[in-house]
Design a protein around this motif. Structure first.
Motif, mmCIF file in Angstrom:
data_model
loop_
_atom_site.group_PDB
_atom_site.id
_atom_site.type_symbol
_atom_site.label_atom_id
_atom_site.label_comp_id
_atom_site.label_asym_id
_atom_site.label_seq_id
_atom_site.Cartn_x
_atom_site.Cartn_y
_atom_site.Cartn_z
ATOM 1 N N THR A 135 46.912 11.864 36.344
ATOM 2 C CA THR A 135 46.597 12.242 37.728
ATOM 3 C C THR A 135 45.724 13.493 37.726
ATOM 4 O OG1 THR A 135 48.745 11.372 38.362
ATOM 5 C CG2 THR A 135 47.624 12.728 39.988
ATOM 6 N N TYR A 136 46.047 14.433 36.869
ATOM 7 C CA TYR A 136 45.256 15.662 36.743
ATOM 8 C C TYR A 136 43.823 15.319 36.311
ATOM 9 C CZ TYR A 136 43.839 20.225 34.859
ATOM 10 O OH TYR A 136 43.171 21.386 34.592
ATOM 11 N N ASP A 137 43.691 14.435 35.331
ATOM 12 C CA ASP A 137 42.349 13.997 34.880
ATOM 13 C C ASP A 137 41.570 13.399 36.049
ATOM 14 O OD1 ASP A 137 43.031 14.692 32.298
ATOM 15 O OD2 ASP A 137 43.558 12.632 31.705
ATOM 16 N N MET A 138 42.276 12.624 36.870
ATOM 17 C CA MET A 138 41.619 11.952 37.992
ATOM 18 C C MET A 138 41.166 12.976 39.038
ATOM 19 S SD MET A 138 42.465 10.998 41.308
ATOM 20 C CE MET A 138 44.241 10.969 41.341
ATOM 21 N N VAL A 139 41.993 13.987 39.294
ATOM 22 C CA VAL A 139 41.623 15.021 40.275
ATOM 23 C C VAL A 139 40.369 15.759 39.799
ATOM 24 C CG1 VAL A 139 42.367 17.199 41.316
ATOM 25 C CG2 VAL A 139 43.951 15.282 41.209
ATOM 26 N N LEU A 140 40.289 16.028 38.505
ATOM 27 C CA LEU A 140 39.103 16.712 37.963
ATOM 28 C C LEU A 140 37.835 15.879 38.165
ATOM 29 C CD1 LEU A 140 40.376 18.235 34.582
ATOM 30 C CD2 LEU A 140 40.094 19.364 36.785
ATOM 31 N N ALA A 141 38.007 14.559 38.247
ATOM 32 C CA ALA A 141 36.846 13.683 38.396
ATOM 33 C C ALA A 141 36.259 13.729 39.811
ATOM 34 C CB ALA A 141 37.231 12.246 38.039
ATOM 35 N N PHE A 142 36.896 14.490 40.702
ATOM 36 C CA PHE A 142 36.327 14.686 42.039
ATOM 37 C C PHE A 142 35.387 15.896 42.029
ATOM 38 C CE2 PHE A 142 39.750 11.911 43.360
ATOM 39 C CZ PHE A 142 39.233 11.252 44.464
ATOM 40 N N GLN A 143 34.719 16.107 40.928
ATOM 41 C CA GLN A 143 33.775 17.221 40.809
ATOM 42 C C GLN A 143 32.519 16.709 40.135
ATOM 43 O OE1 GLN A 143 35.911 21.025 39.387
ATOM 44 N NE2 GLN A 143 36.698 19.374 38.134
ATOM 45 N N SER A 144 31.433 17.442 40.342
ATOM 46 C CA SER A 144 30.260 17.179 39.513
ATOM 47 C C SER A 144 29.634 18.514 39.140
ATOM 48 C CB SER A 144 29.264 16.257 40.221
ATOM 49 O OG SER A 144 28.680 16.920 41.296
ATOM 50 N N THR A 145 29.109 18.551 37.937
ATOM 51 C CA THR A 145 28.518 19.775 37.422
ATOM 52 C C THR A 145 27.017 19.567 37.254
ATOM 53 O OG1 THR A 145 30.552 20.361 36.280
ATOM 54 C CG2 THR A 145 28.542 21.413 35.484
ATOM 55 N N ASP A 146 26.258 20.456 37.826
ATOM 56 C CA ASP A 146 24.798 20.383 37.687
ATOM 57 C C ASP A 146 24.422 20.814 36.271
ATOM 58 O OD1 ASP A 146 22.064 20.826 37.707
ATOM 59 O OD2 ASP A 146 22.053 21.420 39.826
ATOM 60 N N PRO A 147 23.830 19.914 35.489
ATOM 61 C CA PRO A 147 23.536 20.267 34.101
ATOM 62 C C PRO A 147 22.523 21.416 33.984
ATOM 63 C CG PRO A 147 22.911 17.975 34.568
ATOM 64 C CD PRO A 147 23.420 18.564 35.836
ATOM 65 N N ALA A 148 21.663 21.590 35.010
ATOM 66 C CA ALA A 148 20.641 22.648 34.949
ATOM 67 C C ALA A 148 21.252 24.016 35.199
ATOM 68 C CB ALA A 148 19.543 22.359 35.974
ATOM 69 N N THR A 149 22.098 24.106 36.242
ATOM 70 C CA THR A 149 22.648 25.422 36.611
ATOM 71 C C THR A 149 24.061 25.640 36.089
ATOM 72 O OG1 THR A 149 23.577 24.554 38.647
ATOM 73 C CG2 THR A 149 21.303 25.356 38.755
ATOM 74 N N GLY A 150 24.734 24.549 35.759
ATOM 75 C CA GLY A 150 26.118 24.670 35.302
ATOM 76 C C GLY A 150 27.100 24.840 36.453
ATOM 77 N N GLN A 151 26.590 24.721 37.689
ATOM 78 C CA GLN A 151 27.463 24.907 38.858
ATOM 79 C C GLN A 151 28.264 23.639 39.149
ATOM 80 O OE1 GLN A 151 25.437 26.422 42.304
ATOM 81 N NE2 GLN A 151 26.222 28.452 41.777
ATOM 82 N N THR A 152 29.518 23.844 39.473
ATOM 83 C CA THR A 152 30.403 22.704 39.752
ATOM 84 C C THR A 152 30.749 22.672 41.232
ATOM 85 O OG1 THR A 152 31.329 22.792 37.530
ATOM 86 C CG2 THR A 152 32.647 21.686 39.185
#
Ligand code: FES
Length: 278
Positions: free
Chosen positions: A169-186
């Motif tokens: 469930t924790y893994d799944m919650v983390l998947a509600f994010q995206s990280t910009d590979p250029a800036t590293g911002q999530t």
């Protein structure tokens, strides 16, 4: 009096039992369910073994998708971002899965599951292959000896599987994010992969909570339900889920394969994740 069965075995009839010489009097295609079970279970075992040892294409850093066959990933062989719980071991040799701390328990949980026992006893051991079909074995000792007496450990596997479901469930919650590979911002993100992980986790909870041991944990050994209204309420709900345990067992075999396969396709660059948000 002795009986010769059409399977070739030579066996005295049990006292008080009819002397039926055929292995079965059934005329329907009774062999179809055990055959389908054998194919389904074998497919899962082969797929899960190959993918657990694959050692790559299990994590999508940009969208935080981690394959359930690699959770938790706690060795130095793991991609650091995929090691949500840190790295506890050095490099893994090729013949050990990265998720070494969870897979043996998940395997034990499914192997000792009451439903799967029925399925694989019929499909692989023909003990018996179906209702009203004699088994080919001369002796029946049930689950009273090694190794089958170990099936009694099911409740302990349930406790660990429950904890692993929290981790999934924790893994799944983390998947509600995206990280910009250029800036590293999530930031918040949602893709088809997120939904697949979500469906898989719902399926895993349905399977885990509908377990017979869970039903016993919640309502077993109570002499008076009226004195334990909360436990009675939970037990009633678990009992309803329990009637569909077989369905959840097969559903989660499908969702586990689907989730891992999708993560593999995205992680390897074969397809792009279908993004809904960000
Ligand atoms: Fe099937 Fe417990 S998981 S009975």
């Amino acid at each position: 009096m002795t009986t010769t069965h059409d399977s070739g075995t030579y066996r005295p009839p049990a006292p008080g039992r009819p002397d039926i010489r055929q292995r079965t009097l059934r005329t329907d295609r009774w062999w179809l369910p055990p055959l389908a079970n054998a194919l389904g279970l074998a497919t899962f075992v082969v797929y899960a073994t190959i993918r657990s040892l694959w050692g790559s294409a299990y994590y999508v850093a940009e969208y935080h998708y981690l394959s359930p066959f690699y959770s938790p990933c706690v060795s130095a062989s793991c991609i650091p971002e995929a090691s949500h719980l840190g790295q506890w071991f050095g490099e893994m040799p090729w013949f050990l899965p990265y998720a070494l701390v969870s897979l043996p328990f998940l395997l034990g949980f499914r192997l000792t599951c009451y439903y799967y026992r029925k399925a694989y006893y019929r499909a692989f051991w023909a003990s018996p292959p179906a209702c009203a079909v004699a088994e080919p074995h001369a002796k029946y000792t049930g689950e009273t000896r090694l190794p089958l007496i170990l099936q009694n450990a099911h409740r302990y596997f349930f406790y660990v599987a429950f904890a692993i479901s929290i981790l999934n469930t924790y893994d799944m919650v983390l998947a509600f994010q995206s990280t910009d590979p250029a800036t590293g911002q999530t930031s918040f993100g949602l893709g088809l992969g997120t939904l697949i992980l979500l469906i898989n986790v719902i399926g895993l909870w349905l399977y885990t909570l509908s377990c017979h041991s869970c039903r016993h944990v919640t309502g077993g050994r109570l002499k008076h339900f009226s004195k334990h209204p909360v436990r009675y309420k939970i037990w009633t709900s678990i009992s309803k889920l329990n009637t569909r345990h077989m369905l959840f067992a097969w559903l989660t075999i499908g969702t586990l394969i689907l989730t891992d396969f999708y993560v593999m396709l995205v992680a390897s660059g074969t397809i792009s994740d279908l993004r809904i948000v960000n």
